[in-house]
Design an enzyme around this catalytic site. Structure first.
Site, PDB file in Angstrom:
ATOM      1  N   SER A   1       2.079  16.020  21.259  1.00 33.66           N
ATOM      2  CA  SER A   1       2.854  16.049  22.393  1.00 33.66           C
ATOM      3  C   SER A   1       3.152  17.507  22.706  1.00 33.66           C
ATOM      4  O   SER A   1       3.291  18.343  21.997  1.00 33.66           O
ATOM      5  CB  SER A   1       4.501  15.409  22.059  1.00 33.66           C
ATOM      6  OG  SER A   1       3.951  14.274  21.819  1.00 33.66           O
ATOM      7  N   GLY A   2       3.250  17.918  24.148  1.00 39.19           N
ATOM      8  CA  GLY A   2       3.435  19.164  24.671  1.00 39.19           C
ATOM      9  C   GLY A   2       4.395  19.203  25.664  1.00 39.19           C
ATOM     10  O   GLY A   2       5.007  18.196  26.005  1.00 39.19           O
TER      11      GLY A   2
ATOM     12  N   LYS B   1      -5.329  13.713  27.854  1.00 39.68           N
ATOM     13  CA  LYS B   1      -4.001  14.243  27.870  1.00 39.68           C
ATOM     14  C   LYS B   1      -3.487  13.697  29.161  1.00 39.68           C
ATOM     15  O   LYS B   1      -3.963  13.742  30.425  1.00 39.68           O
ATOM     16  CB  LYS B   1      -4.316  15.727  28.481  1.00 39.68           C
ATOM     17  CG  LYS B   1      -2.942  16.536  28.728  1.00 39.68           C
ATOM     18  CD  LYS B   1      -3.294  17.888  29.137  1.00 39.68           C
ATOM     19  CE  LYS B   1      -2.823  19.074  28.550  1.00 39.68           C
ATOM     20  NZ  LYS B   1      -2.841  20.565  28.759  1.00 39.68           N
TER      21      LYS B   1
ATOM     22  N   VAL C   1      -0.999  13.916  24.107  1.00 33.07           N
ATOM     23  CA  VAL C   1      -2.594  13.871  24.159  1.00 33.07           C
ATOM     24  C   VAL C   1      -2.627  12.842  23.110  1.00 33.07           C
ATOM     25  O   VAL C   1      -2.032  12.451  22.103  1.00 33.07           O
ATOM     26  CB  VAL C   1      -3.083  14.979  23.497  1.00 33.07           C
ATOM     27  CG1 VAL C   1      -4.539  14.881  23.150  1.00 33.07           C
ATOM     28  CG2 VAL C   1      -2.811  16.391  24.380  1.00 33.07           C
TER      29      VAL C   1
ATOM     30  N   ASP D   1      -2.270  32.075  29.708  1.00 37.16           N
ATOM     31  CA  ASP D   1      -1.466  31.308  28.536  1.00 37.16           C
ATOM     32  C   ASP D   1      -2.320  31.362  27.389  1.00 37.16           C
ATOM     33  O   ASP D   1      -2.515  30.281  26.676  1.00 37.16           O
ATOM     34  CB  ASP D   1      -1.154  29.927  28.985  1.00 37.16           C
ATOM     35  CG  ASP D   1       0.382  29.575  28.039  1.00 37.16           C
ATOM     36  OD1 ASP D   1       0.745  30.618  27.552  1.00 37.16           O
ATOM     37  OD2 ASP D   1       0.490  28.507  27.635  1.00 37.16           O
TER      38      ASP D   1
ATOM     39  N   PHE E   1       4.180  19.527  28.770  1.00 39.44           N
ATOM     40  CA  PHE E   1       3.489  18.697  30.163  1.00 39.44           C
ATOM     41  C   PHE E   1       3.157  17.377  29.826  1.00 39.44           C
ATOM     42  O   PHE E   1       3.032  16.467  30.747  1.00 39.44           O
ATOM     43  CB  PHE E   1       2.502  19.475  30.745  1.00 39.44           C
ATOM     44  CG  PHE E   1       2.750  20.687  31.249  1.00 39.44           C
ATOM     45  CD1 PHE E   1       4.150  21.149  31.819  1.00 39.44           C
ATOM     46  CD2 PHE E   1       1.846  21.872  31.605  1.00 39.44           C
ATOM     47  CE1 PHE E   1       4.333  22.297  32.418  1.00 39.44           C
ATOM     48  CE2 PHE E   1       2.384  23.030  31.922  1.00 39.44           C
ATOM     49  CZ  PHE E   1       3.611  23.341  32.434  1.00 39.44           C
ATOM     50  N   GLY E   2       3.032  16.874  28.605  1.00 37.02           N
ATOM     51  CA  GLY E   2       2.543  15.607  28.450  1.00 37.02           C
ATOM     52  C   GLY E   2       1.946  15.375  27.135  1.00 37.02           C
ATOM     53  O   GLY E   2       2.003  16.368  26.237  1.00 37.02           O
TER      54      GLY E   2
END
Length: 762
Positions: A396-397, A416, A402, A516, A399-400
């Site tokens: 989990s990140g 993703k 995986v 990034d 923005f969403g």
């Protein structure tokens, strides 16, 4: 993509019913012969096919070889010549009525898979032909010697007496030999497909176009695998179409056509000598004796295999039915067909939708899809991930999440899904899809597909079995029997990221700023090869307008000091983040130490490395594991590569002193990339070259200042006068000195250090 459920409309249903009536009417009056061989069984097919001349059945290939003659003593040859010709035919055993009583030709359609095999890679011939012939008689004795042999150069299908008035034939030739001596205009190359009607060539395709030699490219020489062709003739419109592609009959929809010939105003009635014709194939080749014309223990140049064959065509030869019975049969068939059709539409709508999803997912394993990422429907994505099952979630990140996605072939992908209602996530989606759909590099994470709909935003990547780099630098306490990354693997990872980043900056038509770069965005495949991923903050910037990207982005600890002041991303800010990554990988420490018990001087990794460099002991900050791990090796350029060492070439192991010197040099590369003045940082192509040099065991670096340079200085005066809100970095010549020498930033200074940022909580 149109959804399957919306395809069936009342008007479409009516058109289908009308079409069904037309088809039934045509079938009542027309096509009478149909057969299909997905492969050949010599015993089972004996009653339905005729093998003439040198044709034999090959059990290994489950195919018929038109040149299967093994006994050279029986080879027919011209007197005094050192060549020996071979002819073979494969015909459907039963005649096909290709003309009716009024002399009109029938439509037909055929598909077949063929293969050319020859031991000589540069000299082959003659080729093969699909054709109709009035006879299926055996060709032995005198007829074979006089007709077939003399016609060997014509694929044993065309009479040598072409000036006779009754010479009539229809054929599609697959020619592997250019007869430029006798007919250079007719034979355009040694790889051509032609439509022959009587004495005329209606159309032809040169398969050698695009090759270095457009007349002799050896297109069919050697063993090129299977090819397939389809030939369709419409006797109503008098149109003929020939298509040719690589692969089997089933590969047609997913293959690129090598040939697509069309011909209009084609009346085949005059080409059929009889109403009932035999359909099939004919081929010829020749061989050369080893010791002259009296020694025929040689080998034929070419064999032609028929591996699969479908045919539909000809008129119905059964007795005609009464008019009343015919009408009753058609009405009954139409009524039953309409009822069955409606039932199928009602029951099959959902099944069709699922089938289309499954077929699309299966196509994602084809070479065409591999090289051309495209859009998917959300239903297809749900099928990949088992409806986004929690058991398939990988990580989990911000923005969403995986998920692991599995194709029907078993291949695993990473999916993703952008979090719903996340506007920043939607912007990330569009940036990443725009960037990655056109970029190809072995060290960049490959985008396979995407989905953009009201149901959500999704990106589909290659699956990286070894996860992200940060998982290996900072392993979970739950990992058992964990062994940290060795020095050769770490160096290889950094070299891969350097190569990928140089491609983004300079290797593509536009400069792509990643913005990034960090350890969690470096993915590792099964061989620990690095793939730079997560282009969520990437922006496409024209090479001439690099300084105009103005959205602040990045991760604290990796952000260049000038970004806090200018708010602008440049190649140099990407380079700074890469330098921090280099220090992180070599030291095994995070850029910012969030442990409250750590010493004040150890908060910022960059400061720690500079202090060690100033003290003349830069290796003191290196990860102790890499100093004591297995010896590193380099390529030995003077030794030729061999299979003994797989892809690595000959290995020359570094001694401990050279290894420590190499580690110290790579730490200095990290410091050079992190110099406070952006104009002093080396270009990415130079950094990439240094990492390539590291494979040889040594790096020739510019002199690095023995003390940490002064903080970054910025000029404000010219921007206040020009009305610009923030300054722009300039691209000065790289010196690598890292000192506070004069630059274009002469007035004013920005004195904030990373330590100050961390301590103030900013």
């Amino acid at each position: 993509m149109t959804r399957a459920g919306s395809m069936w409309t009342p008007s479409l249903c009516l058109r289908v019913v009308i079409l069904a009536l037309a088809v039934l009417h045509d079938q009542a009056h027309a096509l009478g012969t149909s057969f299909s061989y997905s492969m050949f069984d010599g015993d089972a097919n004996h009653e339905t096919v005729n093998t003439l001349g040198d044709t034999t059945y090959n059990r290994t290939n489950k195919a018929y070889s038109l040149q299967g003659l093994a006994d050279w003593a029986k080879c027919v040859r011209r007197s005094g010549e050192e060549t020996c010709n071979s002819c073979g035919r494969l015909l459907y055993k039963h005649p096909v009525r290709m003309k009716d009583a009024k002399g009109a030709a029938s439509s037909f359609s055929t598909n077949f898979t063929i293969a050319f095999q020859s031991s000589n890679l540069t000299y082959c011939g003659d080729g093969m032909v699909f054709f109709f012939t009035p006879s299926n008689a055996d060709t032995s004795g005198t007829e074979r010697a006089s007709y077939w042999n003399l016609a060997g150069g014509r694929m044993c299908a065309f009479d040598t007496k072409e000036n006779q008035t009754d010479f009539r034939v229809f054929a599609v030739t697959f020619d592997s030999y250019r007869n430029d001596k006798y007919n250079p205009d007719f034979d355009v190359s040694d790889g051509n497909i032609a439509v022959i009607l009587n004495k005329n060539k209606l159309n032809a395709s040169n398969l050698c176009l695009g090759s270095a030699n457009i007349t002799n490219c050896n297109f069919f020489c050697g063993n090129k695998g299977d090819f397939s062709a389809s030939i369709d003739y419409n006797s109503t419109d008098l149109k003929l179409r020939v298509q040719f592609w690589k692969g089997s009959i089933q590969d047609k929809s997913s293959s690129t056509m090598l040939t697509d010939l069309t011909a209009s105003h084609v009346n085949l009635a005059n080409a059929f000598l009889k109403n009932d014709m035999f359909v099939g194939f004919s081929g010829s080749t020749f061989g050369m004796g080893l010791n002259g014309p009296n020694d025929w223990q040689g080998k034929f140049y070419e064999q032609h295999y028929i591996k699969a064959w479908e045919f539909t065509g000809g008129f119905d030869t059964s007795e005609p039915k009464s008019q009343a019975g015919l009408i009753a049969g058609i009405v009954s068939a139409v009524g039953a067909g309409i009822g069955l059709f409606c039932l199928c539409v009602c029951v099959g709508m959902k099944r069709r939708k699922r089938y289309l999803c499954h077929r699309r997912l299966a196509q994602m394993t084809t070479p065409e899809f591999e090289g051309n990422p495209g859009a998917m429907t959300y239903s297809e994505v749900r099928m990949l991930t088992k409806n986004f099952s929690p058991s398939e979630r990988i990580s989990s990140g911000a923005f969403g999440d995986v998920y692991k996605g599995t194709l029907p072939s078993g291949k695993i992908l990473a999916v993703k899904r952008i979090k719903e209602g996340n506007e920043q996530g939607e912007e990330s989606f569009l940036a990443e899809a725009t960037s990655l759909r056109q970029i190809r590099h072995r060290n960049l994470l490959q985008l396979r597909a995407w989905s953009e709909s009201k149901e959500g935003l999704v990106l589909v990547y290659d699956y990286m079995s070894n996860g992200s780099l940060d998982m290996w630098l900072y392993p979970s306490p739950k990992w058992t029997d964990f062994e940290p990354l060795s020095w050769p693997i770490r160096r290889s990872i950094l070299a891969g990221v350097a190569a990928g980043l140089q491609y983004l900056h300079e290797g593509w038509v536009q400069c792509v700023l990643h913005r990034d770069i960090k350890a969690s965005n470096i993915m590792l495949d099964e061989n620990f090869e690095a793939r730079l991923g997560d282009f969520g903050l990437a922006r496409l910037v024209d090479h001439q307008k690099v300084e105009k990207t103005t959205l602040l982005a990045g991760t604290l600890g990796y952000m260049a000091p000038e970004m806090q002041h200018t708010g602008r991303a440049t190649k140099e800010t990407d380079l700074f983040a890469f330098g921090i990554l280099v220090l992180e990988v070599v030291c095994g420490r995070k850029p910012l130490n969030t442990n409250p018990d750590c010493n004040l001087g150890d908060y910022v990794l960059l400061d720690s490395v500079w202090r060690a460099h100033e003290a003349g002991n830069i290796l003191s900050v290196a990860d102790p594991w890499i100093l004591k791990s297995k010896p590193d090796y380099v390529r030995e350029q003077s030794i030729e590569y061999s299979d003994e060492y797989e892809d690595y070439g000959a290995r020359n192991y570094l001694n401990p002193e050279d290894k420590q010197s190499l580690i110290a040099s790579i730490l200095k590369i990290g410091l050079l990339c992190c110099l406070p003045d952006p104009s002093e940082r080396p270009p990415m192509r130079q950094v990439n070259q240094w990492f390539q040099d590291s494979e040889e065991g040594s790096i020739n670096l510019p002199k690095l200042s023995s003390t940490k340079p002064e903080p970054y200085q910025v000029s404000w005066s010219k921007y206040m006068s020009s009305g610009e809100a923030t300054p722009t970095t300039q691209s000065n010549t790289f010196t690598g000195m890292g000192s506070s020498q004069s630059s274009s930033f002469a007035q004013g200074s920005f004195q904030t250090s990373m330590s100050d940022i961390f301590k103030s909580g900013r």
